[in-house]
Design a protein around this motif. Structure first.
Motif, PDB file in Angstrom:
ATOM      1  N   PHE A 275      -2.803  70.657  69.332  1.00 49.01           N
ATOM      2  CA  PHE A 275      -2.550  69.957  70.461  1.00 49.01           C
ATOM      3  C   PHE A 275      -1.173  69.661  70.457  1.00 49.01           C
ATOM      4  N   MET A 276      -0.676  69.317  69.076  1.00 47.06           N
ATOM      5  CA  MET A 276       0.784  69.254  69.321  1.00 47.06           C
ATOM      6  C   MET A 276       1.594  70.203  69.302  1.00 47.06           C
ATOM      7  N   TYR A 277       1.285  71.573  69.137  1.00 41.86           N
ATOM      8  CA  TYR A 277       1.819  72.647  69.561  1.00 41.86           C
ATOM      9  C   TYR A 277       1.909  73.032  71.048  1.00 41.86           C
ATOM     10  N   PHE A 278       0.700  72.533  71.462  1.00 39.27           N
ATOM     11  CA  PHE A 278       0.334  72.717  73.037  1.00 39.27           C
ATOM     12  C   PHE A 278       1.432  71.726  73.896  1.00 39.27           C
ATOM     13  N   LEU A 279       1.571  70.508  73.161  1.00 37.32           N
ATOM     14  CA  LEU A 279       2.516  69.896  73.932  1.00 37.32           C
ATOM     15  C   LEU A 279       3.957  70.215  73.802  1.00 37.32           C
TER      16      LEU A 279
ATOM     17  N   LEU B 189       0.312  80.683  74.009  1.00 36.86           N
ATOM     18  CA  LEU B 189      -0.019  79.801  74.656  1.00 36.86           C
ATOM     19  C   LEU B 189       1.234  79.063  75.583  1.00 36.86           C
ATOM     20  N   SER B 190       2.206  78.879  74.650  1.00 32.75           N
ATOM     21  CA  SER B 190       3.621  78.185  75.212  1.00 32.75           C
ATOM     22  C   SER B 190       3.888  78.982  76.152  1.00 32.75           C
ATOM     23  N   GLN B 191       4.063  80.518  76.162  1.00 34.30           N
ATOM     24  CA  GLN B 191       4.538  81.257  77.173  1.00 34.30           C
ATOM     25  C   GLN B 191       4.195  80.979  78.804  1.00 34.30           C
ATOM     26  N   ILE B 192       2.789  80.512  78.714  1.00 28.31           N
ATOM     27  CA  ILE B 192       2.160  80.194  79.907  1.00 28.31           C
ATOM     28  C   ILE B 192       1.926  78.629  80.371  1.00 28.31           C
ATOM     29  N   THR B 193       2.534  77.951  79.472  1.00 29.95           N
ATOM     30  CA  THR B 193       2.512  76.434  79.718  1.00 29.95           C
ATOM     31  C   THR B 193       3.354  75.790  80.523  1.00 29.95           C
ATOM     32  N   PRO B 194       3.191  75.066  81.514  1.00 31.91           N
ATOM     33  CA  PRO B 194       4.239  74.542  82.030  1.00 31.91           C
ATOM     34  C   PRO B 194       4.725  73.333  81.341  1.00 31.91           C
ATOM     35  N   PRO B 195       6.207  72.802  81.560  1.00 33.07           N
ATOM     36  CA  PRO B 195       7.292  73.620  82.521  1.00 33.07           C
ATOM     37  C   PRO B 195       8.027  74.726  81.576  1.00 33.07           C
TER      38      PRO B 195
END
Length: 454
Positions: free
Chosen positions: A339-343, A385-391
């Motif tokens: 979840f931290m990496y997602f943020l 995931l970070s490549q298609i995570t906004p912004p």
């Protein structure tokens, strides 16, 4: 002034969203968010040093470090190649050659994004270059043939991130160096998860088409085996280009940048053969390649500056230390880390995430009982995931630049593929052997190392 990094991250995140959804250019939004973060952070600078001096120093340093890379020269070259191919008949030939083979598969040519991105990712090693090149070749052709726009955009965004799991992978190399993990085993360990992820993308496309067949052209065509073989001749130009670009890299003759230059020459040869090599085509290809390359480099520079600001004010370190302080069990720990990496993926590029957090996170994860090889693949997918995570999702911005669609439409199209990628993370957690299976085979390791030596 705000001194708490956690509160600062929330404020910074909200400010960036406000700028992006207000329609400001992405690069400007990233730079503005970085400047805003410096202003609201309690810097405690000496009287002789102004905040503008510090901002100017960070900006100059980050822009130079972000863009001063020889490997980055492959990016405009591959984009230029895609622009040339877009204006030749090669995109039409590619799809014509595949139509007979894919006509009986639900989704038909929508699967081409998944296949093409997998191939180009192995050539370019760059998610941005892969997405831009494949998108230029396939998006307009799929639109002309009546395929659903959202599925085309979503499959391109999802499949464009596969480059991180397909060698040569820059993220795996960086992780291997920082964690003292075998880079060869990391490359091999990513093969099965990469194949599973690509298969899940194609399976989703099939299910969507079975639920709504109006998403693809309704022409019911049947082809004999002979007709399929004849149609395959249309693929020869594409195969020629793939062989000269990929072959040089895997034989150790060329670097990705050199291969990109050869790809441009190959594209010119094909354009001449197809008699599409006019001055207008050349000028349009060059102009659009410059525009797209500048757009991507501006985003990279902005993300580099924001990454340095985030590092300077301690957001990544604060998040990592906060997780350590919770004293969680192994399962909860890895979920919180994910979840931290997602943020962090919302405000940082993938390389910055790995470099900034790994020294703190890796010892915690290893102490919890996770294998460094497994965690490396887990981390790579989180970076995907970070490549298609906004912004700050590079793939989203690249698609916005080449498709002309607004970011809201692209986000909506990409969301199902984001969920699929998140599901891949759960598969890794539940079935860790998908990572260990191939690296545990001595024969596979031997063949791989022989290939590298060649």
């Amino acid at each position: 002034m705000i001194s708490d990094p956690l509160i600062l991250s929330i404020v910074l995140f909200g400010f960036m969203f406000l700028l992006l959804f207000a329609g400001l250019w992405i690069g400007f939004s990233l730079f503005a968010a970085g400047v805003f973060g410096m202003f609201i952070y309690d810097l405690n600078l000496p009287p002789v040093l102004s905040i503008w001096d510090k901002i100017g120093s960070l900006m100059a340093n980050s822009m130079y470090n972000s863009l001063n890379s020889w490997s980055l020269t492959a990016l405009p070259l591959f984009i230029f190649m895609g622009e040339i191919l877009f204006r030749t008949k090669i995109s039409t030939k590619l799809l014509n050659g595949l139509v007979p083979w894919l006509s009986s598969v639900p989704g038909k040519l929508l699967h081409i994004n998944v296949v093409a991105c997998s191939l180009f990712a192995a050539v370019s090693g760059s998610s941005a270059a892969t997405t831009a090149t494949v998108g230029k070749i396939t998006l307009e052709e799929l639109k002309k043939r009546g395929y659903d726009r959202q599925l085309a955009l979503g499959s391109l965004a999802g499949a464009g991130t596969l480059g991180f799991l397909i060698p040569p992978s820059l993220i795996m190399i960086i992780y291997g160096i920082l964690s003292d993990t075998s880079i060869g085993k990391l490359f091999i360990g990513g093969i099965i998860p990469g194949v599973i992820l690509a298969g899940m993308y194609s399976l989703f496309i099939i299910v969507r088409i079975l639920l709504n067949r109006n998403l693809v052209p309704q022409l019911k065509e049947k082809y004999t085996f002979t007709e399929k073989i004849k149609a395959s001749y249309e693929l020869i130009p594409v195969l020629f280009l793939i062989i000269i670009v990929l072959g040089g890299i895997y034989m150790g003759v060329t670097t990705p940048t050199e291969a990109a230059a050869i790809g441009v020459i190959g594209a010119f040869v094909l354009a001449a053969v197809f008699k599409n090599l006019s001055w207008e085509n050349f000028k349009s290809s060059l102009t659009n390649a410059v525009k797209t390359s500048c757009m991507i480099c501006f985003i990279i520079a902005g993300a580099g500056f924001l990454s340095q600001v985030v590092a300077f004010i301690g957001i990544a370190r604060a998040l990592s230390e906060f997780i350590v302080s919770l004293g969680l069990n192994a399962w909860m720990l890895i979920l919180i880390v994910g979840f931290m990496y997602f943020l962090l993926g919302m405000i940082l590029d993938g390389i910055s995430i790995v470099v900034m957090t790994l020294p703190i996170v890796l010892p915690i994860v290893l102490e919890a009982g996770y294998h460094p090889l497994w965690f490396g693949i887990f981390l790579v997918i989180m970076v995907e995931l970070s490549q298609i995570t906004p912004p700050v999702g590079f793939s989203l911005f690249v698609i916005e630049g080449i498709s002309g669609e607004n970011i809201t439409t692209i986000l909506k199209a990409t969301f199902p593929f984001f969920i699929i990628m998140a599901s891949m993370v759960l598969i890794l957690l539940l079935f860790p052997d998908v990572v260990f299976f191939l690296p545990s085979k001595k024969t596979v390791l031997f063949i791989f190392h022989c290939g590298v030596l060649l």
